[in-house]
Structure formats: structure tokens, C-alpha cells
Design an enzyme around this catalytic site. Structure first.
Site, PDB file in Angstrom:
ATOM      1  N   GLN A  31       0.836  -1.199   0.000  1.00 16.83           N
ATOM      2  CA  GLN A  31       0.000   0.000   0.000  1.00 16.83           C
ATOM      3  C   GLN A  31       0.873   1.253   0.000  1.00 16.83           C
ATOM      4  OE1 GLN A  31      -2.226  -0.753   3.605  1.00 16.83           O
ATOM      5  NE2 GLN A  31      -0.345  -1.326   4.641  1.00 16.83           N
ATOM      6  N   HIS A  62      -8.697   3.195  19.474  1.00 19.28           N
ATOM      7  CA  HIS A  62      -7.929   2.116  20.074  1.00 19.28           C
ATOM      8  C   HIS A  62      -8.557   1.627  21.383  1.00 19.28           C
ATOM      9  CE1 HIS A  62      -4.496   3.855  17.518  1.00 19.28           C
ATOM     10  NE2 HIS A  62      -4.929   2.742  16.951  1.00 19.28           N
ATOM     11  N   ASP A  86       0.175   0.040  13.872  1.00 22.86           N
ATOM     12  CA  ASP A  86       0.571   1.266  14.576  1.00 22.86           C
ATOM     13  C   ASP A  86       0.743   1.023  16.075  1.00 22.86           C
ATOM     14  OD1 ASP A  86      -2.088   1.695  15.931  1.00 22.86           O
ATOM     15  OD2 ASP A  86      -2.753   2.035  13.883  1.00 22.86           O
ATOM     16  N   ASP A 137       0.372 -12.508   6.917  1.00 25.20           N
ATOM     17  CA  ASP A 137      -1.030 -12.380   6.523  1.00 25.20           C
ATOM     18  C   ASP A 137      -1.919 -12.848   7.676  1.00 25.20           C
ATOM     19  OD1 ASP A 137      -3.568 -12.607   5.454  1.00 25.20           O
ATOM     20  OD2 ASP A 137      -2.886 -13.420   3.548  1.00 25.20           O
ATOM     21  N   GLY A 138      -2.712 -11.941   8.237  1.00 30.37           N
ATOM     22  CA  GLY A 138      -3.586 -12.287   9.353  1.00 30.37           C
ATOM     23  C   GLY A 138      -4.607 -13.350   8.997  1.00 30.37           C
ATOM     24  N   ASP A 155      -8.197  -5.057  13.540  1.00 28.33           N
ATOM     25  CA  ASP A 155      -7.937  -3.625  13.393  1.00 28.33           C
ATOM     26  C   ASP A 155      -7.445  -3.399  11.970  1.00 28.33           C
ATOM     27  OD1 ASP A 155      -7.174  -1.003  13.504  1.00 28.33           O
ATOM     28  OD2 ASP A 155      -5.574  -1.291  14.972  1.00 28.33           O
ATOM     29  N   SER A 156      -8.378  -3.390  11.024  1.00 25.57           N
ATOM     30  CA  SER A 156      -8.026  -3.352   9.603  1.00 25.57           C
ATOM     31  C   SER A 156      -8.329  -1.991   8.992  1.00 25.57           C
ATOM     32  CB  SER A 156      -8.826  -4.415   8.851  1.00 25.57           C
ATOM     33  OG  SER A 156     -10.211  -4.098   8.886  1.00 25.57           O
TER      34      SER A 156
END
Length: 275
Positions: A31, A62, A86, A137-138, A155-156
Site C-alpha cells: 500500500q 484504540h 501502529d 497475513d492475518g 484492526d483493519s
């Protein structure tokens, strides 16, 4: 000369912020990543032109990903975060002494690297000994870890690029299988003003997998429309049955014991979306 960053949130609407400095502008393997300094919201992480987090308002998102689920589950010892490079969700999870281990799986190591450098107040717990950080890769991690976690948090980004697979019924089924017998799943599910169809489809898919499904909201100024939804799927524990008096006061700015149930009281038009 003034420089402004604009996120085009729909084809005819966006938000804009005055920039004082650009730290990173890089196409990663997955990305476009930008780390910029804004006058109003401080340091801002942008992925593929979408605001992911800012120093000023990050605490809302969060805290609301982490605490409703962790205070609903009676013993959340093993927690997985999919995405969230993050580190903000991990920071909130570390406020829970019951958590023995938190695993973060993000597909883009550059998000982790630059967040540690430019967002230290958000990423500061990524080196905690209770945390394991995996660049992978989750989707595949969940597939390979059956009956492993007490709580899984997704958390995407929005469902574009590498996050597309994280908004499918097959993914939710995989999460169900990766959770223990009383596990809880939580995901951000976008906003009801511009993405009503997405909220409806996610809610339908999650209800086909989990016996208990609850949607709740929070106010996040830099996210499209400001009104953001989260969807919780649970095998046994209902967040609406949690005794408010049993929730300890922890170091938060948005979430509180009083807000725990209140967040699940939806505006009527959002309630109608998820009936």
C-alpha cells in the site's frame, strides 16, 4: 505556500488538514504509506489515501477496539490483533493484567517500522515482553491457529487492497474456529452514513457464525462522517450482561465503565441497519 492533505471519503465529500511536514511517502509492497505532520491533529498515518490514525484522536478508536471485549470476557489471557501495526490497540491491551500474551499480525512491516519511529506514544508497547509481533497475513495466521485465542481483534483498514479478505464470511468462520469455546471477536465495521451496505452485510455474515452479535458506536473526528461502528461476535459472553460495577477504572480518555453499555445504544437509523 500552504500545503493541505485531503482525504476523498466519497466521490463528492472529503476532509482536509493543513500539513507542516511530510516524514514518509512510500509505496510499500502492499500500500501507499504516508506519515505527515498536521497542525490540527498532530502526526497522521495515511494508508492508500485514508487516515488510519492521528496523535490527537487515536485514543477513541484504540480504546473502543480493545476494552469492550476485554471487559466482557472474564479471563482474556491470549489475545490476537489482526492488522493494527501502529500499535495503538496493543497499547490498550497491555493495560489488562489478565492478558498473558498478545499477538500482533500485520501484513505490512513498514507500518510497524514507521509507527515506532514517528508515533511513539501509540506504538510504545510493541516491544513489551507480553507482545509478539509477526509480519504476515492475518487471514492465514487465523487459519493456522485453531482453538487458540480468547479474544481476536481485527484492526483493519477499509475493505480495499490487502484488507479485502478481512470482511468476508469465510474470515469470520475462521475467527470462530481460532477462538476458544468462550471466545470473543471484535472488528471495526466502518460508518453508517457512507457504508450502510457494508455494515448490513457484515452484521448478516457475523450473525450466521456467532450466537451473540452486538454493534456499538464511537465518535472519531478524522474517520469518514465521524460516527464509527464496531461489531462484536461472541460465543458465550454478552457485553450487555456485564456488571458495570465490576469494571475497574483504568487509564483511558474515552472508554469508561459507564460507557461500556451506553456505547451499544445505537442511533435509530443505525439500529435499523442491524435488525
Amino acid at each position: 505556500m500552504e500545503l493541505w492533505y485531503t482525504e476523498k471519503q466519497t466521490e463528492s465529500y472529503g476532509i482536509t488538514a493543513k500539513i507542516t511536514e511530510t516524514y514518509v511517502h512510500e509505496q510499500t509492497d502492499f500500500q501507499m504509506l504516508d506519515m505527515i505532520e498536521t497542525e490540527e491533529f498532530g502526526t497522521m498515518l495515511v494508508l492508500d489515501g485514508m487516515v488510519m490514525t492521528t496523535v490527537k484522536d487515536e485514543f477513541v478508536y484504540h480504546e473502543m477496539v480493545a476494552h469492550p471485549a476485554l471487559f466482557t470476557h472474564p479471563n482474556p489471557e491470549h489475545v490476537l490483533v489482526v492488522g493494527g501495526g501502529d500499535g495503538g490497540v496493543i497499547r490498550e491491551i497491555m493495560k489488562h493484567p489478565k492478558v498473558k500474551k498478545a499477538v500482533l499480525v500485520d501484513i505490512d512491516g513498514k507500518v510497524i517500522e514507521y509507527s515506532k519511529k514517528y508515533l511513539p506514544t501509540i506504538a510504545g508497547e510493541l516491544d513489551n515482553p507480553r507482545v509478539e509481533v509477526i509480519v504476515n497475513d492475518g487471514f492465514m495466521h487465523i487459519h493456522d491457529h485453531k482453538n487458540t485465542y480468547d479474544v481476536i481483534m481485527v484492526d483493519s483498514t477499509e475493505p480495499v487492497g490487502p484488507a479485502v479478505n478481512l470482511f468476508t464470511r469465510g474470515f469470520y468462520q475462521g475467527i470462530y474456529e481460532a477462538l476458544k469455546e468462550d471466545g470473543i471477536f471484535i472488528a471495526q465495521t466502518d460508518n453508517p452514513w457512507f457504508k450502510a451496505d457494508l455494515i448490513q452485510s457484515v452484521n448478516k455474515d457475523v450473525k450466521e457464525v456467532f450466537p451473540i452479535v452486538r454493534v456499538y458506536c464511537a465518535n472519531i473526528p478524522t474517520y469518514p462522517s465521524g460516527l464509527w461502528t464496531f461489531t462484536m461476535g461472541s460465543k458465550k459472553h454478552d457485553p450487555l450482561q456485564v456488571d458495570e460495577a465490576s469494571i475497574p477504572e483504568i487509564d483511558t480518555k474515552y472508554y469508561s465503565p459507564r460507557l461500556h453499555k451506553a456505547a451499544f445504544v445505537l442511533p435509530k437509523f443505525v439500529e435499523d441497519l442491524v435488525k
